[in-house]
Scaffold this active site. Structure first.
Site, PDB file in Angstrom:
ATOM      1  N   GLY A  20       0.774  -1.234   0.000  1.00 48.71           N
ATOM      2  CA  GLY A  20       0.000   0.000   0.000  1.00 48.71           C
ATOM      3  C   GLY A  20       0.806   1.284   0.000  1.00 48.71           C
ATOM      4  N   SER A  26       1.991   7.952   2.582  1.00 49.87           N
ATOM      5  CA  SER A  26       1.133   6.774   2.750  1.00 49.87           C
ATOM      6  C   SER A  26       1.197   6.213   4.161  1.00 49.87           C
ATOM      7  CB  SER A  26       1.547   5.674   1.772  1.00 49.87           C
ATOM      8  OG  SER A  26       1.435   6.089   0.430  1.00 49.87           O
ATOM      9  N   ILE A  27       0.069   5.750   4.659  1.00 50.58           N
ATOM     10  CA  ILE A  27       0.044   5.071   5.954  1.00 50.58           C
ATOM     11  C   ILE A  27       1.001   3.884   5.937  1.00 50.58           C
ATOM     12  CG2 ILE A  27      -1.385   3.650   7.472  1.00 50.58           C
ATOM     13  CD1 ILE A  27      -3.748   5.490   6.764  1.00 50.58           C
ATOM     14  N   ASP A  71      -0.809  -5.514  -8.075  1.00 44.12           N
ATOM     15  CA  ASP A  71      -2.134  -4.965  -8.320  1.00 44.12           C
ATOM     16  C   ASP A  71      -3.092  -6.096  -8.010  1.00 44.12           C
ATOM     17  OD1 ASP A  71      -4.584  -4.155  -9.331  1.00 44.12           O
ATOM     18  OD2 ASP A  71      -3.760  -3.265 -11.142  1.00 44.12           O
ATOM     19  N   VAL A  72      -3.855  -5.982  -6.941  1.00 49.15           N
ATOM     20  CA  VAL A  72      -4.683  -7.105  -6.499  1.00 49.15           C
ATOM     21  C   VAL A  72      -5.803  -7.432  -7.475  1.00 49.15           C
ATOM     22  CG1 VAL A  72      -4.147  -6.709  -4.068  1.00 49.15           C
ATOM     23  CG2 VAL A  72      -6.185  -5.629  -5.068  1.00 49.15           C
ATOM     24  N   ILE A  99      -4.632  -0.920   1.522  1.00 54.57           N
ATOM     25  CA  ILE A  99      -5.146  -0.553   0.205  1.00 54.57           C
ATOM     26  C   ILE A  99      -6.673  -0.535   0.238  1.00 54.57           C
ATOM     27  CG2 ILE A  99      -3.167  -1.426  -1.081  1.00 54.57           C
ATOM     28  CD1 ILE A  99      -4.756  -3.969  -1.663  1.00 54.57           C
ATOM     29  N   TYR A 162     -18.443   9.549   2.728  1.00 47.68           N
ATOM     30  CA  TYR A 162     -17.670   8.304   2.762  1.00 47.68           C
ATOM     31  C   TYR A 162     -18.390   7.202   1.974  1.00 47.68           C
ATOM     32  CZ  TYR A 162     -14.005   5.288   4.625  1.00 47.68           C
ATOM     33  OH  TYR A 162     -12.924   4.468   4.743  1.00 47.68           O
ATOM     34  N   LYS A 169     -15.694  -1.025   4.398  1.00 49.32           N
ATOM     35  CA  LYS A 169     -14.904  -1.079   5.628  1.00 49.32           C
ATOM     36  C   LYS A 169     -15.660  -1.821   6.736  1.00 49.32           C
ATOM     37  CE  LYS A 169     -11.231   1.279   4.331  1.00 49.32           C
ATOM     38  NZ  LYS A 169      -9.896   0.644   4.184  1.00 49.32           N
ATOM     39  N   THR A 200      -3.776  11.552   2.822  1.00 50.42           N
ATOM     40  CA  THR A 200      -3.114  10.615   1.931  1.00 50.42           C
ATOM     41  C   THR A 200      -3.692  10.742   0.526  1.00 50.42           C
ATOM     42  OG1 THR A 200      -4.705   8.855   2.389  1.00 50.42           O
ATOM     43  CG2 THR A 200      -2.783   9.009   3.842  1.00 50.42           C
ATOM     44  N   ALA A 202      -5.071   8.383  -1.197  1.00 52.04           N
ATOM     45  CA  ALA A 202      -6.355   7.679  -1.242  1.00 52.04           C
ATOM     46  C   ALA A 202      -7.484   8.563  -0.722  1.00 52.04           C
ATOM     47  CB  ALA A 202      -6.270   6.393  -0.435  1.00 52.04           C
TER      48      ALA A 202
END
Length: 261
Positions: A20, A26-27, A71-72, A99, A162, A169, A200, A202
């Site tokens: 990620g 980035s986190i 890349d998932v 991610i 969101y 999530k 970030t 994202a």
């Protein structure tokens, strides 16, 4: 940025996968820095050719022994990463899954109006990919280990803008609990880390995100925004033997923001 100093290499001899990192905001980068500071050896992935020039210098900074594309949504890439880890290391101690993705029209629309394709892509990247990583990591964690994913308060409460990511999530947090129950007997712990709002790449896809940052800073009991290094330090602690009886939890790293109405 320079690596944070640590008085003891409490994770020396441990090896983990960080997924990620997009840039130094980035986190996942905060996590990589924290784990490396405590002596862990790292495998780091990057999304694709466009991301590689931004991620490769960071991987070099933390002496990443394995550096591969992931890349998932591309069949076989995740399996290739874990095959390489099995070949080079033969074992794994932790995984950071940081991610998430939703098509722009799906993320910006009402949950009620989510198109099937957009919903499935959101769930695929944001939730199922963590399940798949756990499946592939399990046989490498013969001495136990820790799996981490990143969530947000919008999984628990309705957060304006969101939208569908909150649904994804929520599924992810539920998956963490079920995985913790299933993998616990093998000494594998599973956690969802829930940071406060962070600037970030994202997060830039969320409408009116700057207003959310301002609200978090003014309303959180700590009166400050969380940093990627705060998140990394929390994850590193949870990977220690000292946290061996903690699993299946949603850990808030948000200055107390989630307790405020």
């Amino acid at each position: 940025m320079t690596l944070p100093t640590a008085k003891a290499k409490l994770l020396e001899g441990k090896r983990g996968l960080i997924v990620g990192i997009a840039n130094d905001q980035s986190i996942a980068w905060g996590c990589a820095r924290a784990f490396r500071a405590l002596g862990a050896e790292l495998a780091i992935t990057y999304l694709g050719d466009k991301a590689k020039p931004h991620v490769e210098p960071l991987a070099q900074e933390v002496d990443a022994e394995i550096f591969l594309p992931l890349d998932v949504m591309q069949d076989g890439q995740m399996e290739a990463v874990f095959d390489r880890i099995a070949q080079d290391w033969g074992a794994l101690d932790f995984v950071i899954h940081s991610i998430a993705f939703s098509p722009r029209d799906t993320l910006h629309g009402r949950v009620t109006d989510a198109p099937r394709d957009g919903f499935l892509k959101t769930m695929d990247v944001s939730c199922w990919s963590f399940l798949r990583m756990a499946h592939l990591a399990e046989p490498l964690m013969t001495k136990g280990g820790t799996l981490f994913t990143m969530t947000y308060y919008g999984a628990q409460m309705v957060v304006e803008n969101y939208n569908i990511m909150g649904v994804a999530k929520a599924a992810l947090e539920s998956a963490v609990r079920y995985m913790a129950a299933e993998l616990g007997p093998k000494g594998i712990r599973v956690h969802a880390i829930s940071p406060g709002p962070l600037a970030t790449r994202a997060a830039s896809g969320i409408a009116e995100f700057d207003a959310l940052l301002d609200k978090a800073k003014s309303d959180a009991p700590a009166r400050a925004l969380v940093t990627i290094d705060d998140v990394g330090a929390t994850c590193a602690f949870l990977a220690l033997d000292a946290a061996r009886h903690m699993t299946g939890q949603v850990i808030y790293v948000d200055g107390g923001y989630h307790i405020i109405d």
